[in-house]
Design an enzyme around this catalytic site. Structure first.
Site, mmCIF file in Angstrom:
data_model
loop_
_atom_site.group_PDB
_atom_site.id
_atom_site.type_symbol
_atom_site.label_atom_id
_atom_site.label_comp_id
_atom_site.label_asym_id
_atom_site.label_seq_id
_atom_site.Cartn_x
_atom_site.Cartn_y
_atom_site.Cartn_z
ATOM 1 N N GLU A 112 -0.625 23.767 -40.761
ATOM 2 C CA GLU A 112 -1.744 23.213 -40.392
ATOM 3 C C GLU A 112 -2.503 24.117 -40.678
ATOM 4 O O GLU A 112 -2.178 25.533 -40.544
ATOM 5 C CB GLU A 112 -1.466 23.351 -39.470
ATOM 6 N N GLU A 171 3.000 23.956 -31.321
ATOM 7 C CA GLU A 171 2.875 24.627 -31.195
ATOM 8 C C GLU A 171 2.940 25.185 -29.414
ATOM 9 O O GLU A 171 1.977 24.706 -28.658
ATOM 10 C CB GLU A 171 0.475 24.175 -30.764
#
Ligand code: AHR
Length: 505
Positions: free
Chosen positions: A307, A173
């Protein structure tokens, strides 16, 4: 009545076992308590790993485990987690709950855990706050088998042989907690960092995963791929083996992370809204996949959905930074729908890791001291395990109705079908309706008369049914009997259920 037509003459892509992957972060009670209790715990363990949890995960056939984060990965300095435990640094886990991280679970413990689980390894390296040297030395420590400072250090720390790193995430991320980077900046960093991910053993190449987008950030995908591709069009695959995608289903809000909705108390409207939001995964894969096709038309680079899952409010009274949530039949349907979607896109999706393995977000296992329960999501992964490594078959559902209303309308049945190397067929279906069972005729194009049902398992209940430590078997897999084979195969799928059928000749 719906009809599922399975064209078993039209074999499609291989379903990578890693689509059934999992994610474990130093977050809340996932690693500590959930997976690792330490060698001196009263809870039965082998080298510190909880035996009950390891057994359950093996039974579910966990194929790959991602570690150590998540946001934690871009703050993790791996050298803090090696060597004698009493000398390891203690620190505050600033990201998650402000608790003390004593680093007693580090690199050696991760490989011990994956050895016990018999699964592949996915290590997520630190790009956000680390250095190229730190990352390259970690790779050397884990995988080099010659004379070198890091290989020698590993041996001093008691592990003579190198380990196998199957996948290495180059940051996590990085558009957010991993450094708030712009896509072209991250892509340049990726180009630099990945250069030093050496394959010390050419027979065991490490697959490098580049940080992909958050949800529908197509700009990130376009710019990162463009910037990386520009450098090495002829060898793009190898420069990058996977490109990640993160998408969480928030049941009640779009952007207010303080109010996402309860895990166990929700209305029927919210139930359908959650499923509809979860179905967005299909569009995300198609659209990001279309951008990837421009640079990688042969689909050699995997879209790694590393995720995904439902993200609700935490259970009342628990640390908000621990992300501990319950898991209901709604979670089971979200899991079943998504796994069917990943199967259908297995030409592009090569891995998916639900977040997270134990005690965090949409977990397959919850623990409380020495107690452990399997969640509805656990049973879905177990039922679907037969798809791992099988070949997707072309399947079409005719006469499928819709459920939910207005913006939250979605198909009643979501399915996928595969055939394994022994010619056995696995069919998995979700019935997303809260009210109505559905009769489904299942028609095989080839050898229909030769196939018979060899196993049939169902998971069913009311939308908010869930297992607790006092009542651990409210939702559990049951053998399914509601099918007829006298004149073709017909079955009646109960409302709010996930069904798995296996057919054998
Ligand atoms: O899974 C919880 C967090 O969600 C992860 O640490 C991060 O990558 C994502 O934002």
């Amino acid at each position: 009545m719906a009809k599922l037509i399975i064209n078993n003459e039209n074999k499609k892509s291989k379903i990578a076992p890693e689509i059934y992957g999992h994610f474990s972060e130093h977050l809340g009670r996932c690693i500590y308590e959930g997976l690792y209790v330490g060698e001196n715990s009263d809870i039965p363990n082998v080298n510190g790993m909880r035996s009950d949890v390891v057994e359950a995960l093996k039974e579910m056939k966990i194929p790959v485990l991602r570690w150590p984060g998540g946001c934690f990965a871009d703050e993790y300095h791996w050298m803090d987690g090696i060597g004698p435990k009493n000398k390891r640094k203690k620190m505050i886990n600033t990201h998650w709950g402000g608790v003390v991280e004593d680093n007693s679970f580090g690199t050696h413990e991760f490989f011990e855990l994956t050895k016990q689980l018999g699964c592949k390894t996915y290590v997520n390296a630190n790009l956000g706050s680390g250095t190229v040297r730190e990352m390259s030395e970690w790779v050397e420590y884990m995988t080099f088998n010659g004379v070198s400072p890091m290989a020698d250090l590993r041996k001093e720390n008691g592990h003579e042989e190198p380990w196998k790193v199957d996948y290495l995430g180059v940051g996590n991320e990085n558009w957010g907690c991993g450094g708030n980077m712009r896509p072209t900046f991250y892509a340049d960093e990726y180009r630099r960092y990945q250069t030093y991910v050496r394959n010390y053993d050419a027979s065991k190449p490490i697959q490098k995963i580049c940080c992909g987008p958050n949800s529908d950030d197509y700009n990130w995908t376009k710019n990162v791929l463009e910037t990386c591709f520009d450098h090495t069009p002829a060898h793009f695959h190898g420069f990058m083996d996977g490109f990640s995608l993160h998408y969480y289903t928030l049941p009640e809000t779009v952007d207010d992370w303080n109010f996402k909705g309860s895990a166990t108390e929700f209305t029927e409207d919210i139930f359908y809204q959650t499923l509809k939001r979860s179905l967005f995964m299909d569009e995300l894969i198609r659209k990001h996949g279309a951008i990837m096709d421009q640079y990688d038309p042969d689909k050699k680079i995997g879209l790694m959905v590393d995720e995904w899952g439902i993200w609700t409010d935490v259970e009342p009274g628990t640390n908000p930074g621990f992300l501990y949530q319950q898991n209901t039949m709604r979670d089971a349907l979200v899991a079943g729908m998504n796994l069917n979607i990943f199967n259908k896109h297995s030409d592009r999706v090569k891995m998916a890791c639900i977040a997270q393995l134990v005690n965090v977000l949409q977990s397959v296992i919850l623990t409380d001291g020495e107690k452990m329960i399997k969640t509805p999501t656990y049973y879905v992964f177990k039922m679907f395990r037969h798809h791992q490594g099988a070949t997707l078959l072309d399947s079409t559902l005719c006469n499928n109705s819709n459920v939910g209303a207005g913006q939250n309308e979605l198909p009643k049945i979501i399915e996928s079908v595969s055939e394994n190397e022994n010619g056995e067929i696995t069919i998995t279906l979700t019935n997303n309706s809260l009210e109505a069972a559905e009769d489904v005729e299942i028609a095989l194009v080839k050898d229909a008369d030769k196939f018979k049902v060899s196993e049939a398992i169902v998971l069913k209940g009311r939308m908010a049914d869930h297992n607790t430590f006092d009542d651990p078997e409210v939702v559990k897999e049951e053998s399914f009997k509601d099918y007829r084979e006298d004149n073709g195969l017909m079955c009646t799928i109960p409302a709010c259920s996930v069904l798995m059928l296996r057919l054998k000749k």
